[in-house]
Design an enzyme around this catalytic site. Structure first.
Site, PDB file in Angstrom:
ATOM      1  N   SER A 140     -14.044  74.251  -1.503  1.00  0.00           N
ATOM      2  CA  SER A 140     -12.645  73.902  -1.252  1.00  0.00           C
ATOM      3  C   SER A 140     -11.703  75.044  -1.382  1.00  0.00           C
ATOM      4  O   SER A 140     -11.784  76.089  -0.876  1.00  0.00           O
ATOM      5  CB  SER A 140     -12.209  72.644  -2.295  1.00  0.00           C
ATOM      6  OG  SER A 140     -10.934  72.305  -1.604  1.00  0.00           O
ATOM      7  N   HIS A 141     -10.577  74.706  -2.637  1.00  0.00           N
ATOM      8  CA  HIS A 141      -9.506  75.876  -2.673  1.00  0.00           C
ATOM      9  C   HIS A 141     -10.173  76.728  -3.565  1.00  0.00           C
ATOM     10  O   HIS A 141      -9.304  77.794  -3.871  1.00  0.00           O
ATOM     11  CB  HIS A 141      -8.346  74.964  -3.422  1.00  0.00           C
ATOM     12  CG  HIS A 141      -8.776  74.262  -4.396  1.00  0.00           C
ATOM     13  ND1 HIS A 141      -9.745  73.201  -4.140  1.00  0.00           N
ATOM     14  CD2 HIS A 141      -8.769  74.240  -5.846  1.00  0.00           C
ATOM     15  CE1 HIS A 141      -9.783  72.435  -5.629  1.00  0.00           C
ATOM     16  NE2 HIS A 141      -9.439  73.560  -6.488  1.00  0.00           N
ATOM     17  N   ASP A 156      -6.010  74.496   2.670  1.00  0.00           N
ATOM     18  CA  ASP A 156      -6.977  75.278   1.892  1.00  0.00           C
ATOM     19  C   ASP A 156      -8.249  75.773   2.568  1.00  0.00           C
ATOM     20  O   ASP A 156      -8.368  75.482   3.749  1.00  0.00           O
ATOM     21  CB  ASP A 156      -7.152  74.478   0.595  1.00  0.00           C
ATOM     22  CG  ASP A 156      -8.057  73.310   0.749  1.00  0.00           C
ATOM     23  OD1 ASP A 156      -8.267  72.709   2.188  1.00  0.00           O
ATOM     24  OD2 ASP A 156      -8.895  72.757  -0.121  1.00  0.00           O
ATOM     25  N   ASP A 162     -11.260  74.569   2.823  1.00  0.00           N
ATOM     26  CA  ASP A 162     -11.883  73.445   3.818  1.00  0.00           C
ATOM     27  C   ASP A 162     -11.203  72.628   4.405  1.00  0.00           C
ATOM     28  O   ASP A 162     -11.914  71.703   5.049  1.00  0.00           O
ATOM     29  CB  ASP A 162     -13.184  72.869   2.784  1.00  0.00           C
ATOM     30  CG  ASP A 162     -12.307  71.909   1.988  1.00  0.00           C
ATOM     31  OD1 ASP A 162     -11.185  72.302   1.356  1.00  0.00           O
ATOM     32  OD2 ASP A 162     -12.821  70.886   1.470  1.00  0.00           O
ATOM     33  N   ASP A 219      -8.788  70.397   3.802  1.00  0.00           N
ATOM     34  CA  ASP A 219      -8.347  69.108   3.443  1.00  0.00           C
ATOM     35  C   ASP A 219      -6.986  68.959   2.731  1.00  0.00           C
ATOM     36  O   ASP A 219      -6.498  68.066   2.764  1.00  0.00           O
ATOM     37  CB  ASP A 219      -9.401  68.271   2.692  1.00  0.00           C
ATOM     38  CG  ASP A 219     -10.049  68.851   1.277  1.00  0.00           C
ATOM     39  OD1 ASP A 219      -9.516  70.182   1.085  1.00  0.00           O
ATOM     40  OD2 ASP A 219     -10.741  68.343   0.814  1.00  0.00           O
ATOM     41  N   ARG A 220      -6.909  70.002   2.100  1.00  0.00           N
ATOM     42  CA  ARG A 220      -5.351  70.191   1.359  1.00  0.00           C
ATOM     43  C   ARG A 220      -4.047  70.601   2.343  1.00  0.00           C
ATOM     44  O   ARG A 220      -4.449  71.234   3.284  1.00  0.00           O
ATOM     45  CB  ARG A 220      -5.333  71.000   0.265  1.00  0.00           C
ATOM     46  CG  ARG A 220      -6.433  70.539  -0.807  1.00  0.00           C
ATOM     47  CD  ARG A 220      -6.465  71.432  -2.345  1.00  0.00           C
ATOM     48  NE  ARG A 220      -7.095  70.854  -3.106  1.00  0.00           N
ATOM     49  CZ  ARG A 220      -7.177  71.176  -4.296  1.00  0.00           C
ATOM     50  NH1 ARG A 220      -6.016  71.509  -4.872  1.00  0.00           N
ATOM     51  NH2 ARG A 220      -7.914  70.283  -5.185  1.00  0.00           N
ATOM     52  N   LYS A 224      -9.135  63.696   2.530  1.00  0.00           N
ATOM     53  CA  LYS A 224      -7.956  64.126   2.889  1.00  0.00           C
ATOM     54  C   LYS A 224      -8.145  65.273   4.018  1.00  0.00           C
ATOM     55  O   LYS A 224      -8.834  65.722   4.340  1.00  0.00           O
ATOM     56  CB  LYS A 224      -7.336  64.773   1.350  1.00  0.00           C
ATOM     57  CG  LYS A 224      -8.204  65.714   0.824  1.00  0.00           C
ATOM     58  CD  LYS A 224      -7.748  65.863  -0.426  1.00  0.00           C
ATOM     59  CE  LYS A 224      -8.099  67.221  -1.371  1.00  0.00           C
ATOM     60  NZ  LYS A 224      -9.190  66.585  -2.044  1.00  0.00           N
TER      61      LYS A 224
END
Ligand code: VG1
Ligand code: CO
Length: 544
Positions: free
Chosen positions: A113-114, A278, A280, A282-283, A377
């Site tokens: 992710s982030h 982010d 991946d 999702d943010r 998300k």
């Protein structure tokens, strides 16, 4: 095609956290590490749920190698069909969508992710179930149990596969189909939003967007959706070249790591909307011209203006937020007369509520929002929600925020993170807080006094499963809160998260900076949690 049974031994600590298994990439690069974990995932699936799986990742360093290993393993295990993103790349919401569209039994997402990517940086793997949702704890526990007793895995001797969209391979009982990373997702977005309305506003100049892809997975999605389909000019789509190390940056869309976008949106050249996503995809971070929209406010405003979003025209039914997320959403839900659920941190807890149709919109304070179209998300989707609202209302984001605060009060919200803590000290902080109600009730800070201290426990209203110890809440008499919990996504030392929320109902006092407004409460939090005396830290590492 030869299938080899490889003898292996368990690795310690293959325990999924808030969002899958996350470790330093060199941990994943050890021989057998990825294969062990993925075999443990496959073994956790009932035999009739290994028909079709989706595989893709955010393209970070080691994504390409891990994908090849996973394909060998899935062929070795006789999975009938595997859908893999071109180049092994799919954003997290795109994986969720593909699982749902193809009626797959689940999917494997490669991402941290982030967290930063590259040699020496972070990597991760998680499993999503047939509804596209991150696996619930019952499944992640079964996977973890398998990792502790694994002694072999089954690997097909495949050559290195070229993963170009449209390619199809057949080995033994398995077909591998390589799909375009962006197409299905872009099509889904076109069914949820009025692209004609948004692109007309953009082309006429009445609505402008600047998007920062942070050199992460959403770059190609942004170029297609914002650029090709909606007409945003190329020079307003920043850092949309996806790189394996995210250009050396931290692909975390917030005021600290998306600073150039933040500064741009605060300057004289700002567009109507500024957004970033982010690692991946999702943010999201949302900004208006001269205005930062906190993720909790963004969620509440999307709920408030859901009628501007075609996906939600038929009504929201219910909404949900993670426990630390501000209570702004609750006030809007009350006004709309719909239910608002409070879940533990982590998207997996929204899965059942969405599947049952109890909620249609969910969000977390950590820059995450999404609807019932996927079970993750969704960063790009959130930007499209905001474009829809701005195109429809024809009012600036700043003005919408001010109106919202006047009607519902403002939750001044921010988060203080204390990074790099020793695990046992972090646990001591949490333990003493959990038992501190007697000592803290009645303590005052400014006009507020502590009314209640409790440990959040969640009972899922759909399947009755229980999640204990989901953070300590200190609740004041005016509903303001301080929440403490330990991060479950880190890859080395512990991180203590301190969430600060103060509710200001007087419109005259609603224009301050949230970080400054919460300074005194942050010091109070440090003191009651004994952070300084236990760790020596007087100040948090990050304030978002
Ligand atoms: C953090 C956030 C949480 C989010 C999770 C995964 O978890 O607080 O809200 O769901 O990251 O987000 P933690 O346990 O470190 O607080 V992502 O974008 O990594 O999939
Ligand atoms: Co993410």
């Amino acid at each position: 095609m030869d299938i080899q049974t490889v003898v292996t031994q368990p690795f310690e600590g293959q325990k999924p956290g808030t969002s899958g298994l996350r470790k330093k990439v060199d941990v994943f690069q050890q021989p057998h590490y990825v294969a062990n974990f993925v075999q443990a995932i496959v073994d956790a699936l009932p035999a009739d749920q290994r028909r079709r799986l989706v595989v893709g990742g955010d393209g970070r360093y080691f994504n390409a190698e891990a994908i090849q290993t996973i394909l060998k393993l899935l062929v070795g295990n006789g999975v009938a069909e595997v859908l893999v993103g071109a180049g092994g790349i799919l954003s997290t919401p795109a994986v969720s969508n593909l699982i749902r569209q193809s009626k797959a039994d689940g999917g494997i997402v490669l991402s941290a992710s982030h967290n930063p990517g590259g040699p020496g940086k972070d990597f991760g793997i998680k499993f999503n179930n047939a509804s596209g949702s991150p696996a619930p704890e019952s499944v992640t526990q079964a996977i973890y149990d398998n990792t502790k007793s694994i002694n072999e895995y089954r690997l097909a001797n495949l050559p290195e596969l070229e993963l170009t969209a449209g390619k199809e391979y057949s080995f033994n009982n398995t077909t591998i189909r390589v799909v375009d990373s962006v197409d299905d997702y872009a099509q889904l977005m076109q069914t949820l939003f009025d692209f004609d309305q948004i692109s007309a506003a953009i082309k006429s100049g009445s609505l402008s967007l600047c998007f920062d892809g942070m050199h992460a997975v959403t770059g190609p999605y942004a170029r297609k959706i914002f650029g090709d389909l909606l007409g945003v000019q190329k020079d307003l789509l920043w850092n949309c070249e996806a790189l394996t190390d995210f250009g050396g940056g931290h692909p975390d869309p917030n005021r600290v790591y998306a600073k150039s976008l933040y500064d741009f949106m605060m300057g004289s050249e700002a567009t109507d909307l500024g957004a970033a996503s982010d690692g991946d995809g999702d943010r999201n971070m949302i900004m208006g011209r001269g205005a930062f929209v906190s993720p909790s406010d963004s969620l509440a405003l999307i709920a408030q203006h859901h009628q501007s979003i075609p996906q939600f025209k038929s009504g929201l039914v219910g909404v949900a937020r993670s426990m630390p997320t501000s209570t702004a959403l609750d006030r809007v839900a009350q006004h709309l007369n719909i239910s608002c659920y409070e879940t533990p941190t982590g998207w997996k807890f929204f899965g059942n509520l969405l599947d049952e149709g109890l909620v249609r919109l969910c969000g977390e304070e950590s820059f995450g929002t999404s609807g019932d179209h996927v079970r993750e998300k969704d960063g790009v989707w959130t930007v499209l929600c905001w474009l829809s609202i701005l195109a429809d209302k024809k009012v600036s984001a700043r003005e919408l925020l001010a109106q919202h605060w006047t009607s519902f009060g403002r939750s001044y919200y921010c988060r203080h993170d204390y990074d790099g803590l020793e695990a046992d000290k972090a646990q001591t902080i949490m333990d003493q807080l959990a038992g501190s109600e007697g000592k803290l009730v009645g303590r005052r800070i400014g006009p507020m006094s502590v009314a209640e201290v409790n440990v959040f426990r969640y009972e899922d209203p759909v399947d009755g499963s229980v999640a204990e110890n989901q953070g300590v809440r200190v609740i004041f008499d005016d509903q303001s809160r301080v929440v403490f919990r330990l991060s479950g996504t880190g890859t080395d030392s512990a991180t203590l998260r301190v969430y600060l929320e103060q509710i200001e109902r007087d419109a005259k006092n609603q224009g301050a900076d949230a970080i400054e407004y919460n300074e005194a409460l942050g010091k109070f939090a440090n003191e009651i949690a004994q952070i300084q005396s236990i760790t020596g830290l007087t100040e948090p590492t990050v304030k978002t």
